[in-house]
Design a protein around this motif. Sequence first.
Motif, short mmCIF file in Angstrom:
data_model
loop_
_atom_site.label_atom_id
_atom_site.label_comp_id
_atom_site.label_asym_id
_atom_site.label_seq_id
_atom_site.Cartn_x
_atom_site.Cartn_y
_atom_site.Cartn_z
N LYS A 1 23.10 -57.33 -9.94
CA LYS A 1 23.92 -56.40 -9.17
C LYS A 1 24.07 -56.86 -7.72
O LYS A 1 25.14 -56.75 -7.12
CB LYS A 1 23.32 -55.00 -9.23
CG LYS A 1 24.15 -53.94 -8.53
CD LYS A 1 23.71 -52.54 -8.92
CE LYS A 1 24.11 -52.22 -10.35
NZ LYS A 1 23.87 -50.80 -10.68
N ALA A 2 22.99 -57.37 -7.14
CA ALA A 2 23.02 -57.86 -5.76
C ALA A 2 23.13 -59.38 -5.74
O ALA A 2 22.46 -60.07 -6.51
CB ALA A 2 21.75 -57.43 -5.02
N ARG A 3 23.97 -59.91 -4.89
CA ARG A 3 24.10 -61.35 -4.75
C ARG A 3 22.88 -61.91 -4.00
O ARG A 3 22.37 -61.28 -3.08
CB ARG A 3 25.37 -61.71 -3.98
CG ARG A 3 26.66 -61.37 -4.70
CD ARG A 3 27.84 -61.55 -3.78
NE ARG A 3 27.94 -62.94 -3.28
CZ ARG A 3 28.61 -63.29 -2.19
NH1 ARG A 3 29.22 -62.38 -1.45
NH2 ARG A 3 28.65 -64.57 -1.83
N ARG A 4 22.44 -63.09 -4.42
CA ARG A 4 21.34 -63.79 -3.76
C ARG A 4 21.88 -65.01 -3.02
O ARG A 4 22.82 -65.64 -3.50
CB ARG A 4 20.31 -64.27 -4.79
CG ARG A 4 19.17 -63.31 -5.08
CD ARG A 4 19.58 -62.13 -5.87
NE ARG A 4 18.40 -61.41 -6.40
CZ ARG A 4 18.47 -60.25 -7.00
NH1 ARG A 4 19.65 -59.66 -7.19
NH2 ARG A 4 17.38 -59.64 -7.42
N GLU B 1 21.47 -51.59 -4.10
CA GLU B 1 22.93 -51.48 -4.13
C GLU B 1 23.38 -50.07 -4.49
O GLU B 1 24.46 -49.63 -4.09
CB GLU B 1 23.52 -52.49 -5.12
CG GLU B 1 23.24 -53.95 -4.77
CD GLU B 1 23.86 -54.36 -3.45
OE1 GLU B 1 25.06 -54.11 -3.26
OE2 GLU B 1 23.14 -54.93 -2.60
N GLY C 1 23.79 -58.47 0.69
CA GLY C 1 23.61 -57.21 -0.02
C GLY C 1 22.96 -56.16 0.84
O GLY C 1 22.60 -56.39 2.00
N VAL C 2 22.75 -54.99 0.24
CA VAL C 2 22.19 -53.85 0.96
C VAL C 2 20.76 -54.13 1.41
O VAL C 2 20.38 -53.80 2.55
CB VAL C 2 22.24 -52.59 0.07
CG1 VAL C 2 21.43 -51.45 0.69
CG2 VAL C 2 23.68 -52.15 -0.16
N TYR C 3 19.95 -54.73 0.53
CA TYR C 3 18.56 -55.00 0.92
C TYR C 3 18.49 -55.85 2.17
O TYR C 3 17.81 -55.50 3.14
CB TYR C 3 17.82 -55.68 -0.23
CG TYR C 3 16.48 -56.23 0.18
CD1 TYR C 3 15.42 -55.38 0.49
CD2 TYR C 3 16.27 -57.61 0.29
CE1 TYR C 3 14.19 -55.89 0.88
CE2 TYR C 3 15.04 -58.12 0.67
CZ TYR C 3 14.01 -57.26 0.98
OH TYR C 3 12.80 -57.77 1.38
N VAL D 1 15.72 -55.13 -4.75
CA VAL D 1 16.95 -55.76 -4.25
C VAL D 1 18.19 -55.26 -4.98
O VAL D 1 19.19 -54.91 -4.35
CB VAL D 1 16.84 -57.30 -4.36
CG1 VAL D 1 18.15 -57.96 -3.95
CG2 VAL D 1 15.69 -57.81 -3.50
N ASP D 2 18.14 -55.21 -6.30
CA ASP D 2 19.32 -54.76 -7.06
C ASP D 2 19.50 -53.25 -6.97
O ASP D 2 20.62 -52.76 -6.81
CB ASP D 2 19.20 -55.20 -8.52
CG ASP D 2 19.33 -56.71 -8.68
OD1 ASP D 2 20.27 -57.28 -8.08
OD2 ASP D 2 18.51 -57.32 -9.36
N TYR E 1 16.64 -62.94 3.11
CA TYR E 1 17.91 -62.36 2.65
C TYR E 1 18.79 -61.85 3.79
O TYR E 1 19.86 -61.29 3.53
CB TYR E 1 17.64 -61.23 1.65
CG TYR E 1 17.33 -61.71 0.25
CD1 TYR E 1 16.80 -62.98 0.02
CD2 TYR E 1 17.55 -60.90 -0.85
CE1 TYR E 1 16.50 -63.42 -1.26
CE2 TYR E 1 17.27 -61.34 -2.14
CZ TYR E 1 16.74 -62.59 -2.33
OH TYR E 1 16.46 -63.02 -3.60
N LYS F 1 21.60 -47.15 -1.18
CA LYS F 1 21.76 -47.67 0.18
C LYS F 1 21.10 -46.77 1.21
O LYS F 1 20.40 -47.25 2.12
CB LYS F 1 23.25 -47.83 0.49
CG LYS F 1 23.51 -48.37 1.89
CD LYS F 1 25.01 -48.57 2.13
CE LYS F 1 25.27 -49.11 3.55
NZ LYS F 1 26.72 -49.33 3.79
#
Length: 302
Positions: free
Chosen positions: A255-258, A69, A124-126, A65-66, A104, A72
């Motif tokens: 780094k990635a928001r949850r 970012e 986020g990207v994930y 997940v992180d 997500y 991508k």
Amino acid sequence: MRLAVTGREGQVAASLVETARGRDGLEVVAVGRPALDLARPDTVFAALEAARPDIVVSAAAYTAVDQAEDEKDLAFAVNATGAGKVAEAAARLGVPVIYLSTDYVFDGTKDGAYVETDPTAPLGVYGASKLAGEEAVATANPRHLILRTAWVYSPFGNNFVKTMLRLAASRDEISVVADQWGNPTSALDIAEAILHAAARLQTDRNFAAFGVYHLAGGGETNWSGFARHILDTSRAFGGPHASVRDIATSDYPTKARRPANSRLSSAKFEGVFGWKAPGWRVSVESVVRRLGGSETKQALSA
């Protein structure tokens, strides 16, 4: 019935192979790299054709997940383009596809549990790459089940349960986020649900309820509540234990928001397929008990 599941090392793939073992008339074949590499779309069709599936389970994914970012393009190549190619291959083979997606895809701002018709808005990207995968799968193969799940753990691979047990072996206290809520979901339960749904698809040639479903463990908790139950269960079985200290998301920057709310309602899946996940506490106890057995050292070091 023969299922081909993409990925060999993933939690759902490993759970499917194990759960199907010994069941009459059922075979699960895990297809993974190098024969099938979602980052190399040209490998997908030949690998799945060789597996001769009645149903394809698209479980392989980019799940960092992180790291997504910063990667991508790779995340989208695997989770969107690659997933689309798997669904396209299934369509060319004349079989349905079951695609594993994620909580997500939502931004977590809803008060209650998300249903399938709620607007998506990944943070986020994930999440964005998995949502793009949903769209690619639906476009490539009309005979699709998209199963959004959440907070997956199992005796296999790397996951939250195994992390908590490993940390508890060397710490007296573990700080865990208490303001993110969701449904802990055992990959072994996901496997049971997939096999149940696949049997329905195999026997009901007129099945018309293809589409998006939520599939998550019964009940809800936050990450710290999840951790406490893991460690309390471990202590009851004579395993490692530590106290849990509640912290806020802001105290543990990533780094990635949850999403603050990952809760999913599985009522649609239950209604259509007549299968309901066990309560999350029961499934956690089953996995922790297993990890506390003779395979503990090997499992926790994996």
